[in-house]
Design a protein around this motif. Structure first.
Motif, PDB file in Angstrom:
ATOM      1  N   THR A   5      54.398  47.223  34.625  1.00  0.00           N
ATOM      2  CA  THR A   5      53.781  46.437  35.691  1.00  0.00           C
ATOM      3  C   THR A   5      53.643  47.261  36.969  1.00  0.00           C
ATOM      4  OG1 THR A   5      54.753  44.450  34.742  1.00  0.00           O
ATOM      5  CG2 THR A   5      53.928  44.286  36.986  1.00  0.00           C
ATOM      6  N   ALA A   6      54.685  48.025  37.310  1.00  0.00           N
ATOM      7  CA  ALA A   6      54.625  48.851  38.516  1.00  0.00           C
ATOM      8  C   ALA A   6      53.531  49.906  38.388  1.00  0.00           C
ATOM      9  CB  ALA A   6      55.980  49.513  38.764  1.00  0.00           C
ATOM     10  N   GLY A   7      53.420  50.516  37.217  1.00  0.00           N
ATOM     11  CA  GLY A   7      52.385  51.514  36.999  1.00  0.00           C
ATOM     12  C   GLY A   7      50.991  50.936  37.129  1.00  0.00           C
ATOM     13  N   LEU A   8      50.788  49.777  36.536  1.00  0.00           N
ATOM     14  CA  LEU A   8      49.475  49.131  36.624  1.00  0.00           C
ATOM     15  C   LEU A   8      49.156  48.708  38.051  1.00  0.00           C
ATOM     16  CD1 LEU A   8      49.480  46.964  33.381  1.00  0.00           C
ATOM     17  CD2 LEU A   8      48.210  49.078  33.802  1.00  0.00           C
ATOM     18  N   LEU A   9      50.136  48.185  38.747  1.00  0.00           N
ATOM     19  CA  LEU A   9      49.923  47.734  40.126  1.00  0.00           C
ATOM     20  C   LEU A   9      49.586  48.912  41.040  1.00  0.00           C
ATOM     21  CD1 LEU A   9      49.982  45.443  42.202  1.00  0.00           C
ATOM     22  CD2 LEU A   9      52.403  45.933  42.516  1.00  0.00           C
ATOM     23  N   LEU A  10      50.373  49.987  40.951  1.00  0.00           N
ATOM     24  CA  LEU A  10      50.098  51.142  41.794  1.00  0.00           C
ATOM     25  C   LEU A  10      48.794  51.827  41.407  1.00  0.00           C
ATOM     26  CD1 LEU A  10      53.675  52.613  42.173  1.00  0.00           C
ATOM     27  CD2 LEU A  10      52.331  51.376  43.863  1.00  0.00           C
ATOM     28  N   GLY A  11      48.473  51.830  40.118  1.00  0.00           N
ATOM     29  CA  GLY A  11      47.190  52.383  39.690  1.00  0.00           C
ATOM     30  C   GLY A  11      46.025  51.584  40.234  1.00  0.00           C
ATOM     31  N   ALA A  12      46.155  50.268  40.207  1.00  0.00           N
ATOM     32  CA  ALA A  12      45.087  49.410  40.726  1.00  0.00           C
ATOM     33  C   ALA A  12      44.903  49.597  42.233  1.00  0.00           C
ATOM     34  CB  ALA A  12      45.395  47.952  40.416  1.00  0.00           C
ATOM     35  N   ILE A  13      46.008  49.689  42.942  1.00  0.00           N
ATOM     36  CA  ILE A  13      45.921  49.897  44.388  1.00  0.00           C
ATOM     37  C   ILE A  13      45.281  51.246  44.694  1.00  0.00           C
ATOM     38  CG2 ILE A  13      47.296  50.283  46.475  1.00  0.00           C
ATOM     39  CD1 ILE A  13      49.268  48.184  45.344  1.00  0.00           C
ATOM     40  N   SER A  14      45.709  52.276  43.970  1.00  0.00           N
ATOM     41  CA  SER A  14      45.145  53.603  44.183  1.00  0.00           C
ATOM     42  C   SER A  14      43.660  53.631  43.864  1.00  0.00           C
ATOM     43  CB  SER A  14      45.885  54.625  43.313  1.00  0.00           C
ATOM     44  OG  SER A  14      45.306  55.881  43.424  1.00  0.00           O
ATOM     45  N   GLY A  15      43.274  53.008  42.769  1.00  0.00           N
ATOM     46  CA  GLY A  15      41.859  52.956  42.411  1.00  0.00           C
ATOM     47  C   GLY A  15      41.030  52.199  43.426  1.00  0.00           C
ATOM     48  N   ALA A  16      41.556  51.094  43.914  1.00  0.00           N
ATOM     49  CA  ALA A  16      40.824  50.292  44.896  1.00  0.00           C
ATOM     50  C   ALA A  16      40.649  51.053  46.212  1.00  0.00           C
ATOM     51  CB  ALA A  16      41.550  48.980  45.148  1.00  0.00           C
ATOM     52  N   VAL A  17      41.691  51.725  46.652  1.00  0.00           N
ATOM     53  CA  VAL A  17      41.602  52.490  47.896  1.00  0.00           C
ATOM     54  C   VAL A  17      40.627  53.657  47.731  1.00  0.00           C
ATOM     55  CG1 VAL A  17      42.898  53.977  49.473  1.00  0.00           C
ATOM     56  CG2 VAL A  17      43.868  51.793  48.737  1.00  0.00           C
ATOM     57  N   THR A  18      40.720  54.338  46.594  1.00  0.00           N
ATOM     58  CA  THR A  18      39.801  55.457  46.351  1.00  0.00           C
ATOM     59  C   THR A  18      38.364  54.974  46.300  1.00  0.00           C
ATOM     60  OG1 THR A  18      41.510  56.616  45.105  1.00  0.00           O
ATOM     61  CG2 THR A  18      39.256  57.352  44.781  1.00  0.00           C
ATOM     62  N   TYR A  19      38.121  53.859  45.626  1.00  0.00           N
ATOM     63  CA  TYR A  19      36.764  53.317  45.560  1.00  0.00           C
ATOM     64  C   TYR A  19      36.272  52.920  46.953  1.00  0.00           C
ATOM     65  CZ  TYR A  19      32.706  50.628  44.227  1.00  0.00           C
ATOM     66  OH  TYR A  19      31.424  50.159  44.110  1.00  0.00           O
ATOM     67  N   GLY A  20      37.144  52.311  47.722  1.00  0.00           N
ATOM     68  CA  GLY A  20      36.762  51.903  49.073  1.00  0.00           C
ATOM     69  C   GLY A  20      36.414  53.072  49.975  1.00  0.00           C
ATOM     70  N   MET A  21      37.096  54.207  49.764  1.00  0.00           N
ATOM     71  CA  MET A  21      36.850  55.367  50.620  1.00  0.00           C
ATOM     72  C   MET A  21      35.679  56.221  50.138  1.00  0.00           C
ATOM     73  SD  MET A  21      40.749  56.501  51.452  1.00  0.00           S
ATOM     74  CE  MET A  21      40.291  57.725  52.665  1.00  0.00           C
ATOM     75  N   THR A  22      35.420  56.242  48.815  1.00  0.00           N
ATOM     76  CA  THR A  22      34.394  57.148  48.300  1.00  0.00           C
ATOM     77  C   THR A  22      33.195  56.431  47.692  1.00  0.00           C
ATOM     78  OG1 THR A  22      35.392  57.271  46.102  1.00  0.00           O
ATOM     79  CG2 THR A  22      36.159  58.852  47.740  1.00  0.00           C
ATOM     80  N   LEU A  23      33.333  55.180  47.327  1.00  0.00           N
ATOM     81  CA  LEU A  23      32.313  54.394  46.635  1.00  0.00           C
ATOM     82  C   LEU A  23      31.885  55.041  45.309  1.00  0.00           C
ATOM     83  CD1 LEU A  23      30.087  53.198  49.608  1.00  0.00           C
ATOM     84  CD2 LEU A  23      31.894  51.943  48.419  1.00  0.00           C
ATOM     85  N   SER A  24      32.811  55.768  44.697  1.00  0.00           N
ATOM     86  CA  SER A  24      32.561  56.407  43.409  1.00  0.00           C
ATOM     87  C   SER A  24      33.447  55.737  42.359  1.00  0.00           C
ATOM     88  CB  SER A  24      32.869  57.905  43.483  1.00  0.00           C
ATOM     89  OG  SER A  24      32.816  58.476  42.196  1.00  0.00           O
TER      90      SER A  24
END
Length: 51
Positions: A5-24
């Motif tokens: 659960t921790a891995g999925l949660l941190l992965g989702a947060i990281s992906g969302a932040v990366t998408y928000g900053m790069t739109l890729s």
């Protein structure tokens, strides 16, 4: 189960932040996968070294 659960949660947060900053979407997916795997490996290392 908490490690997964921790891995999925941190992965989702990281992906969302990366998408928000790069739109890729591809870069965000890679960042999310890397963050999830590193979280799982880090938690597994702590559990292994604790024994």
């Amino acid at each position: 189960m908490p490690v997964i659960t921790a891995g999925l949660l941190l992965g989702a947060i990281s992906g969302a932040v990366t998408y928000g900053m790069t739109l890729s979407g591809q870069l965000a997916a890679i960042a999310a996968g890397v963050a999830a795997v590193l979280t799982w490996l880090g938690c597994a290392a702590l559990i292994f070294l604790d024994d």
